[in-house]
Design an enzyme around this catalytic site. Structure first.
Site, PDB file in Angstrom:
ATOM      1  N   ASP A 204       0.857  -1.183   0.000  1.00  0.00           N
ATOM      2  CA  ASP A 204       0.000   0.000   0.000  1.00  0.00           C
ATOM      3  C   ASP A 204       0.898   1.240   0.000  1.00  0.00           C
ATOM      4  OD1 ASP A 204       1.079   0.270   2.532  1.00  0.00           O
ATOM      5  OD2 ASP A 204      -0.831   0.275   3.592  1.00  0.00           O
ATOM      6  N   ASP A 206       1.457   4.744   2.360  1.00  0.00           N
ATOM      7  CA  ASP A 206       1.081   5.330   3.649  1.00  0.00           C
ATOM      8  C   ASP A 206       1.489   6.806   3.714  1.00  0.00           C
ATOM      9  OD1 ASP A 206       0.467   2.649   5.121  1.00  0.00           O
ATOM     10  OD2 ASP A 206       2.474   2.349   4.298  1.00  0.00           O
ATOM     11  N   ASP A 301      -3.249   4.465   2.812  1.00  0.00           N
ATOM     12  CA  ASP A 301      -3.586   4.813   4.196  1.00  0.00           C
ATOM     13  C   ASP A 301      -3.229   6.270   4.441  1.00  0.00           C
ATOM     14  OD1 ASP A 301      -4.433   2.273   4.865  1.00  0.00           O
ATOM     15  OD2 ASP A 301      -2.510   1.651   5.720  1.00  0.00           O
TER      16      ASP A 301
HETATM   17  P1  GTP Z   1       4.242  -2.479   2.943  1.00  0.00           P
HETATM   18  O1  GTP Z   1       3.026  -1.621   2.938  1.00  0.00           O
HETATM   19  O2  GTP Z   1       3.929  -3.910   2.678  1.00  0.00           O
HETATM   20  O3  GTP Z   1       5.331  -1.977   2.064  1.00  0.00           O
HETATM   21  O4  GTP Z   1       4.871  -2.454   4.425  1.00  0.00           O
HETATM   22  P2  GTP Z   1       4.721  -1.320   5.510  1.00  0.00           P
HETATM   23  O5  GTP Z   1       5.883  -1.430   6.416  1.00  0.00           O
HETATM   24  O6  GTP Z   1       4.447   0.001   4.885  1.00  0.00           O
HETATM   25  O7  GTP Z   1       3.455  -1.847   6.318  1.00  0.00           O
HETATM   26  P3  GTP Z   1       2.047  -1.160   6.632  1.00  0.00           P
HETATM   27  O8  GTP Z   1       1.581  -0.274   5.549  1.00  0.00           O
HETATM   28  O9  GTP Z   1       1.127  -2.274   7.023  1.00  0.00           O
HETATM   29  O10 GTP Z   1       2.306  -0.332   7.943  1.00  0.00           O
HETATM   30  C1  GTP Z   1       3.173   0.781   7.979  1.00  0.00           C
HETATM   31  C2  GTP Z   1       3.422   1.172   9.387  1.00  0.00           C
HETATM   32  O11 GTP Z   1       2.224   1.642   9.989  1.00  0.00           O
HETATM   33  C3  GTP Z   1       3.924   0.016  10.245  1.00  0.00           C
HETATM   34  O12 GTP Z   1       4.987   0.459  11.030  1.00  0.00           O
HETATM   35  C4  GTP Z   1       2.778  -0.313  11.144  1.00  0.00           C
HETATM   36  O13 GTP Z   1       3.231  -0.721  12.414  1.00  0.00           O
HETATM   37  C5  GTP Z   1       2.038   0.991  11.220  1.00  0.00           C
HETATM   38  N1  GTP Z   1       0.609   0.751  11.424  1.00  0.00           N
HETATM   39  C6  GTP Z   1      -0.212   0.021  10.654  1.00  0.00           C
HETATM   40  N2  GTP Z   1      -1.453   0.002  11.175  1.00  0.00           N
HETATM   41  C7  GTP Z   1      -1.405   0.752  12.283  1.00  0.00           C
HETATM   42  C8  GTP Z   1      -2.369   1.135  13.271  1.00  0.00           C
HETATM   43  O14 GTP Z   1      -3.526   0.751  13.228  1.00  0.00           O
HETATM   44  N3  GTP Z   1      -1.949   1.974  14.259  1.00  0.00           N
HETATM   45  C9  GTP Z   1      -0.672   2.411  14.322  1.00  0.00           C
HETATM   46  N4  GTP Z   1      -0.326   3.235  15.316  1.00  0.00           N
HETATM   47  N5  GTP Z   1       0.261   2.058  13.438  1.00  0.00           N
HETATM   48  C10 GTP Z   1      -0.099   1.231  12.435  1.00  0.00           C
HETATM   49 MN    MN Z   2       2.690   0.331   3.779  1.00  0.00          MN
HETATM   50 MN    MN Z   3      -0.450   0.760   5.576  1.00  0.00          MN
END
Ligand code: GTP
Ligand code: MN
Ligand code: MN
Length: 377
Positions: A204, A206, A301
């Site tokens: 995704d 972020d 996100d």
């Molecule tokens: P990819 O998207 O697969 O590239 O990996 P990513 O590391 O970006 O993972 P992800 O998008 O799932 O999450 C990004 C960061 O947001 C991670 O450090 C998560 O711990 C954090 N995160 C995800 N969901 C939540 C949540 O509900 N609350 C909080 N506080 N942090 C979150």
């Molecule tokens: Mn991500």
């Molecule tokens: Mn995410």
């Protein structure tokens, strides 16, 4: 003769947040195997086992060269008996029978497919599997009631399972940047998650958004979402007000500005023109359906944070998930502090510790600063 590197055991600190974990990995065969077992444990609601395998994989990721002999692992942290058995199996036989049988198991395959649907977690997938649903067609035919997220997830399944490229992430950054500039010109937007850690693909995209003046971020998310929706850029969105106040366990009541965190889980409609890369036309040539649609669905996100919590939100949303977990474990076990994406609380002094940069948070935690590109634990 046995060389030094073969007899000298590796050495790494116990917490992942004390280590520099780049994207370089000399032990991918071993870490892929342990990550698969971690994933299987997480999908089976065995979180403790999942974390144990994640920690073991992270230790191997941090090693400066490939493991060739079990004796090199002597004294390394986080390598339990189960992980060591898997490593030994791979070093001696080229593969782990447990990993291979897990990978081929119908249950694991079904859990992967079903939880690959946006909005479907392991509990829902497990219930469906018990009702005989193992794939998307069986789910469609089953007449199961799906919520709005799951409907969108099923509809856009093929797009969402395709990794998001850096070019696509940058295109979406451009769009969200224009949206933010239009609804709140002074607001700032940062790409977080895996792309901030230097990854070239992600599941995704972020973003973290804040406003330099405390309180002026209130109401930003609905305006941002309306701007995007009115231009047909969102296939799905759900905005959630942050529930920090209700979840807070600290004895000191947090300042009232603290419950204003909002997040929006969305599916973007990204058109080929917006990405503007040559890759798109190749894809269209290869796939007639791409020519008809000329767009793809991308999970995005969005998080809005007040400026007073920005550093904590940035640190918390940059990841990796294991790095975050280890930071919180370090804070709690080694420093008597509670770290969240909102704040750092000193349990002994009974007070919140302010920070306006990630660097300051590391100082408060007594840790060497680890830049985002070295948080790939
Ligand atoms: P990819 O998207 O697969 O590239 O990996 P990513 O590391 O970006 O993972 P992800 O998008 O799932 O999450 C990004 C960061 O947001 C991670 O450090 C998560 O711990 C954090 N995160 C995800 N969901 C939540 C949540 O509900 N609350 C909080 N506080 N942090 C979150
Ligand atoms: Mn991500
Ligand atoms: Mn995410």
């Amino acid at each position: 003769a046995v060389s030094d590197s073969e007899v000298t055991p590796f050495s790494v600190p116990s917490y992942a947040c004390q280590r520099r974990s780049t994207l370089e990995n000399y032990n991918a065969v071993l870490t892929d195997a342990l990550s698969l077992l971690a994933e299987n444990a997480e999908l089976s609601d065995e979180d403790g086992r999942g974390v144990a395998f994640r920690r073991a994989a992270a230790v191997l990721k941090a090693l400066p060269s490939a493991v060739t002999n079990m004796s090199q692992l002597t004294g390394l942290p986080c390598l339990g008996g189960h992980s060591l058995r898997v490593i030994k199996d791979i070093l001696e036989n080229g593969a782990s029978s447990e990993v291979e049988s897990t990978k081929e198991s119908e249950r694991f395959k079904a859990l992967k497919v079903l939880t690959g649907i946006f909005g479907v977690g392991s509990k829902t997938a497990d219930r469906w599997i018990r009702e005989g649903i193992h794939n998307l067609q069986q789910l469609r035919d089953s007449g199961q009631t799906l919520n709005r997220a799951q409907q969108a997830g099923l509809e856009h399944y093929d797009h969402i399972k395709q990794p998001v490229s850096l070019a696509e992430a940058e295109a979406i950054r451009g769009i969200v940047g224009r949206a933010v500039a239009s609804v709140s010109p002074e607001s700032q937007i940062v790409l977080t998650g895996g792309f901030r850690r230097g990854k070239l693909t992600g599941h995704d995209v972020d973003f973290l958004i804040t406003h330099p003046e405390e309180g002026s971020e209130v109401g930003l998310m609905p305006k941002l979402v309306s701007w995007l929706e009115s231009r047909g850029l969102l296939l799905y969105q759900k905005t959630t007000r942050n529930s920090y106040l209700e979840c807070s366990e600290g004895p000191g009541r947090p300042p009232s500005n603290i419950d204003r965190f909002e997040r929006c889980l969305s599916i973007f409609k990204l058109s080929a023109e917006q990405t503007g890369s040559g890759v798109q036309s190749e894809e269209i040539a290869a796939s007639p359906s791409a020519a008809e649609t000329r767009w793809r669905a991308v999970r995005v996100d969005l998080v809005v944070s007040p400026i007073s919590q920005f550093a904590f939100a940035l640190l918390g949303w940059t990841g990796s998930k294991l790095f975050e977990r280890e930071l919180r474990r370090w804070a709690g076990h080694e420093k008597g502090m509670s770290l969240s994406s909102h704040a750092l609380y000193d349990n002994k002094q009974g007070r919140y510790i302010r920070a306006s940069t990630e660097e300051e948070i590391f100082v408060h935690l007594g840790l060497e600063f680890i830049p985002p590109t070295e948080r790939n634990a």
